[in-house]
Design a protein around this motif. Structure first.
Motif, PDB file in Angstrom:
ATOM      1  N   GLY A 204       0.801  -1.217   0.000  1.00 46.87           N
ATOM      2  CA  GLY A 204       0.000   0.000   0.000  1.00 46.87           C
ATOM      3  C   GLY A 204       0.834   1.268   0.000  1.00 46.87           C
ATOM      4  N   SER A 205       2.050   1.202   0.530  1.00 42.82           N
ATOM      5  CA  SER A 205       2.893   2.398   0.606  1.00 42.82           C
ATOM      6  C   SER A 205       3.870   2.504  -0.563  1.00 42.82           C
ATOM      7  N   ALA A 206       3.857   1.530  -1.461  1.00 41.08           N
ATOM      8  CA  ALA A 206       4.829   1.520  -2.558  1.00 41.08           C
ATOM      9  C   ALA A 206       4.678   2.757  -3.448  1.00 41.08           C
ATOM     10  N   ALA A 207       3.424   3.135  -3.759  1.00 40.98           N
ATOM     11  CA  ALA A 207       3.192   4.290  -4.639  1.00 40.98           C
ATOM     12  C   ALA A 207       3.725   5.570  -4.003  1.00 40.98           C
ATOM     13  N   ALA A 208       3.440   5.760  -2.708  1.00 43.01           N
ATOM     14  CA  ALA A 208       3.920   6.962  -2.027  1.00 43.01           C
ATOM     15  C   ALA A 208       5.444   6.994  -1.987  1.00 43.01           C
ATOM     16  N   ALA A 209       6.085   5.831  -1.786  1.00 44.64           N
ATOM     17  CA  ALA A 209       7.543   5.773  -1.756  1.00 44.64           C
ATOM     18  C   ALA A 209       8.126   6.115  -3.125  1.00 44.64           C
ATOM     19  N   ASP A 210       7.526   5.561  -4.174  1.00 43.62           N
ATOM     20  CA  ASP A 210       8.008   5.852  -5.529  1.00 43.62           C
ATOM     21  C   ASP A 210       7.855   7.332  -5.854  1.00 43.62           C
ATOM     22  N   LEU A 211       6.729   7.910  -5.471  1.00 43.78           N
ATOM     23  CA  LEU A 211       6.481   9.319  -5.748  1.00 43.78           C
ATOM     24  C   LEU A 211       7.475  10.202  -5.011  1.00 43.78           C
ATOM     25  N   LYS A 212       7.833   9.807  -3.792  1.00 41.95           N
ATOM     26  CA  LYS A 212       8.778  10.593  -2.996  1.00 41.95           C
ATOM     27  C   LYS A 212      10.228  10.304  -3.387  1.00 41.95           C
ATOM     28  N   GLY A 213      10.462   9.199  -4.090  1.00 40.07           N
ATOM     29  CA  GLY A 213      11.830   8.827  -4.421  1.00 40.07           C
ATOM     30  C   GLY A 213      12.544   8.157  -3.269  1.00 40.07           C
ATOM     31  N   VAL A 214      11.791   7.442  -2.445  1.00 40.09           N
ATOM     32  CA  VAL A 214      12.349   6.745  -1.292  1.00 40.09           C
ATOM     33  C   VAL A 214      12.364   5.250  -1.572  1.00 40.09           C
ATOM     34  N   THR A 215      13.469   4.605  -1.240  1.00 41.86           N
ATOM     35  CA  THR A 215      13.589   3.163  -1.425  1.00 41.86           C
ATOM     36  C   THR A 215      13.177   2.438  -0.148  1.00 41.86           C
ATOM     37  N   VAL A 216      12.264   1.486  -0.283  1.00 42.80           N
ATOM     38  CA  VAL A 216      11.814   0.698   0.871  1.00 42.80           C
ATOM     39  C   VAL A 216      12.436  -0.686   0.775  1.00 42.80           C
ATOM     40  N   ILE A 217      13.203  -1.060   1.791  1.00 44.27           N
ATOM     41  CA  ILE A 217      13.871  -2.363   1.831  1.00 44.27           C
ATOM     42  C   ILE A 217      13.200  -3.211   2.906  1.00 44.27           C
ATOM     43  N   GLU A 218      12.865  -4.421   2.569  1.00 45.61           N
ATOM     44  CA  GLU A 218      12.214  -5.317   3.535  1.00 45.61           C
ATOM     45  C   GLU A 218      13.095  -6.522   3.824  1.00 45.61           C
ATOM     46  N   ARG A 219      13.172  -6.855   5.080  1.00 50.84           N
ATOM     47  CA  ARG A 219      13.898  -8.044   5.540  1.00 50.84           C
ATOM     48  C   ARG A 219      12.999  -8.747   6.550  1.00 50.84           C
ATOM     49  N   LEU A 220      12.196  -9.639   6.055  1.00 45.73           N
ATOM     50  CA  LEU A 220      11.180 -10.282   6.885  1.00 45.73           C
ATOM     51  C   LEU A 220      11.556 -11.730   7.165  1.00 45.73           C
TER      52      LEU A 220
END
Length: 341
Positions: A204-220
């Motif tokens: 759900g937050s991927a679009a907002a991250a892309d728009l802001k130019g922020v990379t989201v890294i997940e380690r689950l």
């Protein structure tokens, strides 16, 4: 003292009367009187001393009780004094000290809530006034025909819709927060794989991250299932992720880690916001708190997201904390496996 003296005299009179009726010899009668006089003196002296100690102790407890609440209504949690007299009075003084401590804590919480309420009213008033003024100005411009070219009209319509959605989201947050604070929030529990909930929040937050130019890294890593309301749990994680993305500058990174620890499910969300002043850390989850200007300059929210997240997580028996870490902050969500309560 009158009660003690009366008791001693009544007892002595009874003994003398009984002795005379039993035809005791004169010698025995003298010895009896001597014993009675000595015993009565000792008993009266002991009663006098005990009464004096009780009176002094009661006066000390009374004086301490009068200092608990000041004339302005404030509660002072002073340490219990050393009370003379029976242990019951000392125990009473300790109980009063404990009560005053709880009252002082309650007053501090009440003052904090009042401050938070005032801040909330100020922030909400500002956040409502700005989009409403924009909507009103653009609606008047459209009604008066000030703008008539298609591109401008389309842009005005888009801005009106965006501000209306912002107002709707703010009203929804206020309603959710009121349910949490009033205790009327009802959670439907179900077995949820927290990794799936985190993955949904990330999607759900991927679009907002892309728009802001922020990379989201997940380690689950593998996590135990938790008994939670999937919708409310996802909303809490959404708010935390949205907060991390909004306060991370373009080109920055948000790291999401999940692991099991001590039977609990742990989720860490680390941003690169530059950190929060140590003095502000205890207030991060307060209603309407936005921190300093550098942190709040791009914040278009109502300052309710983190407060809602904490309320929802705690309603599931979990906890959420924040510390400064690296070049930003680390929010940690802890949920007990199998649900908290």
């Amino acid at each position: 003292m009158t009660v003690a003296l009366s008791s001693v005299l009544v007892a002595a009179t009874g003994v003398v009367t009984a002795a005379l009726a039993m035809f005791i010899s004169f010698h025995d009668l003298v010895l009896l009187f001597v014993v009675l006089i000595v015993a009565s003196g000792v008993a009266f002296g002991a009663a006098w001393q005990l009464g004096d100690d009780i009176g002094a102790g009661a006066e000390q407890v009374g004086a301490y009780a009068r200092t608990i609440v000041g004339r302005d209504g404030s509660v002072s949690a002073e340490r219990a004094p050393s009370v003379t007299g029976p242990g019951e009075l000392a125990a009473l003084a300790r109980d009063l000290a404990d009560v005053s401590s709880r009252l002082e804590l309650s007053q501090r919480r009440e003052r904090a809530l009042e401050t938070s309420r005032r801040e909330l009213i100020a922030w909400v008033s500002h956040d409502l006034r700005a989009p409403l003024a924009t909507i009103r100005a653009m609606a008047e411009a459209l009604d008066d025909g000030v703008v008539d070219d298609d591109s401008t009209v389309k842009r005005y319509h888009s801005q009106v819709r965006s501000d209306a959605e912002r107002l709707s989201a703010l009203v929804g947050d206020l309603f959710e927060l009121s349910r949490i604070n009033s205790g009327s929030l009802r959670l439907g529990r179900e077995k949820v794989d927290l990794c799936d909930a985190v993955a949904d929040a990330l999607a759900g937050s991927a679009a907002a991250a892309d728009l802001k130019g922020v990379t989201v890294i997940e380690r689950l890593a593998a996590l135990p299932s938790v008994d939670v309301s999937a919708r409310e749990c996802c909303r809490a994680l959404d708010n935390l992720l949205d907060n991390a993305i909004r306060h991370t500058p373009a080109g920055g990174t948000v790291l999401v880690r999940a692991a099991a620890e001590g039977g609990d499910a742990i989720v860490h969300i680390e941003d690169e916001c530059g950190g929060i002043p140590e003095a502000d850390l205890p207030r991060v989850f307060d209603v309407a708190f936005r921190g300093d200007q550098a942190r709040g300059r791009d914040d278009r929210g109502g300052g309710l997201g983190l407060a809602i997240s904490r309320g929802l997580i705690e309603a599931h028996g979990g906890s959420v904390t924040v510390v400064n870490a690296g070049t930003g902050c680390r929010f940690t969500v802890r949920l007990p496996a199998g649900g908290g309560r």
